[in-house]
Design an enzyme around this catalytic site. Structure first.
Site, PDB file in Angstrom:
ATOM      1  CB  THR A  46      -0.912   0.016   1.238  1.00 18.40           C
ATOM      2  OG1 THR A  46      -1.658  -1.188   1.292  1.00 18.40           O
ATOM      3  CG2 THR A  46      -1.865   1.193   1.196  1.00 18.40           C
ATOM      4  CE1 TYR A 108     -16.421  -0.210  -4.671  1.00 17.01           C
ATOM      5  CE2 TYR A 108     -16.368  -2.015  -6.237  1.00 17.01           C
ATOM      6  CZ  TYR A 108     -16.921  -0.829  -5.787  1.00 17.01           C
ATOM      7  OH  TYR A 108     -17.980  -0.276  -6.456  1.00 17.01           O
ATOM      8  CE1 TYR A 134      -1.930  -4.824   6.371  1.00 20.22           C
ATOM      9  CE2 TYR A 134      -1.584  -4.283   4.063  1.00 20.22           C
ATOM     10  CZ  TYR A 134      -1.699  -3.885   5.375  1.00 20.22           C
ATOM     11  OH  TYR A 134      -1.601  -2.556   5.701  1.00 20.22           O
ATOM     12  NE  ARG A 139      -3.773   1.777   4.391  1.00 23.02           N
ATOM     13  CZ  ARG A 139      -3.562   2.959   3.818  1.00 23.02           C
ATOM     14  NH1 ARG A 139      -4.206   3.288   2.703  1.00 23.02           N
ATOM     15  NH2 ARG A 139      -2.716   3.820   4.330  1.00 23.02           N
ATOM     16  CE  LYS A 162       1.519  -4.182   6.995  1.00 17.98           C
ATOM     17  NZ  LYS A 162       1.714  -3.310   5.801  1.00 17.98           N
ATOM     18  CB  ILE A 203       5.199  -5.161   7.410  1.00 17.99           C
ATOM     19  CG1 ILE A 203       5.714  -6.603   7.280  1.00 17.99           C
ATOM     20  CG2 ILE A 203       5.228  -4.451   6.052  1.00 17.99           C
ATOM     21  CD1 ILE A 203       4.857  -7.491   6.385  1.00 17.99           C
TER      22      ILE A 203
END
Length: 296
Positions: A46, A108, A134, A139, A162, A203
């Site tokens: 990202t 989305y 992740y 997000r 993550k 990370i």
């Protein structure tokens, strides 16, 4: 999976003045990050503006950065919200020489937990590389349940998560049920707490500028010197807040440019902070010891 490294920077993508990917600057930035205490980098995550890069640009970045870093870790951000495309990118990353894959929960579309599991399983089965999943509901719009993460942990080459859901109880449940499954902190302000709980690493975005302090905090926690580590954490919270004041990757790109890294402007729709916000960011960072000094 120690070779994947514990402290990894989610690296920005440098651009030329014309807006093209600048692999030469990417190599120099990655080298600097490793020299300042990172075990390696995540390329085209990202923070690297992955949705704004073509497959060819991603491949060139993975190949060039891996060639530059040699034995240091290069994790390829290869996750999208399209399973077929993610499989294709995972295979490209393996061809480019990457050491592992970072794949995000599909964004989305808000798939079901079953859809999320099948997505990650398909990616993992398409490559021999280790895969880090992740979990970042803020997000992508959908979070993984503990049960889904544990199902993923049973897939042979899905080696870790993550974790950026901000729920320490959730992560603790995963760690209790699957102690061999690696957890990388995905929120810099959670690093201290997760490392004290036994998480493997981080990370990080702020490791662009404070990797040495993060490394020291990790070493102190490993040695049981938690109060000393906590003092570092308290200071780093202010650094993290500053580096996210205009969101990410907007703010960290601005910080790096102000520190003298010629990484160019971000691609739209990402824009840098306005002058007033930028001044607040740099004023805060000037109070801290960074890996690269703040310019006057």
């Amino acid at each position: 999976m120690a070779h994947l490294g514990r402290l990894l920077t989610a690296m920005v993508t440098p651009y030329t003045p014309a807006g093209e990917v600048d692999t030469a600057h990417a190599r120099r930035l990655a080298r600097m990050l490793v020299e300042h205490g990172n075990d390696g980098v995540v390329v085209t995550g990202t923070t690297g503006e992955a949705p704004l890069l073509t497959d060819d640009e991603k491949y060139r970045l993975w190949a060039e950065v891996k060639q530059e870093l040699g034995e240091a870790t290069v994790i390829a951000g290869a996750g999208t919200n399209d399973t077929r495309h993610s499989v294709h990118l995972a295979q490209l990353a393996e061809r480019a020489g990457a050491d592992g894959i970072l794949a995000v929960v599909p964004y989305y579309l808000k798939p079901s937990q079953e859809g999320i599991f099948r997505h990650f399983k398909a990616i993992a089965e398409s490559t021999s590389l280790p895969v880090i999943i992740y979990n970042v509901p803020g997000r992508v719009g959908t979070g993984m349940t503990v049960e889904t993460i544990l199902r993923c942990a049973e897939v042979p080459n899905i080696v870790g998560n993550k974790e950026a859901n901000g729920d320490l109880r959730h992560t603790a449940a995963v760690m209790e049920a699957a102690p061999a499954f690696k957890i990388w902190s995905g929120n810099d302000n959670d690093n201290f707490h997760l490392w004290c709980m036994g998480a493997w690493g981080a990370i990080s975005v702020t490791a662009h500028v404070v990797a040495r302090q993060q490394r020291r905090m990790m070493e102190l926690i490993d040695a049981g010197r938690v109060l000393e580590a906590a003092a570092i954490h308290r200071a780093l919270c202010r650094v993290t807040d500053a580096c996210f004041l205009n969101g990410s990757p907007s703010t960290i790109r601005y910080v790096l440019r102000r520190l003298g890294f010629d990484i160019g402007a971000p691609r739209l729709p990402v824009v840098e902070p306005d002058e007033a916000t930028g001044a607040k960011v740099m004023a805060e960072l000037s109070r801290h010891e960074l890996d690269v000094p703040v310019r006057a």
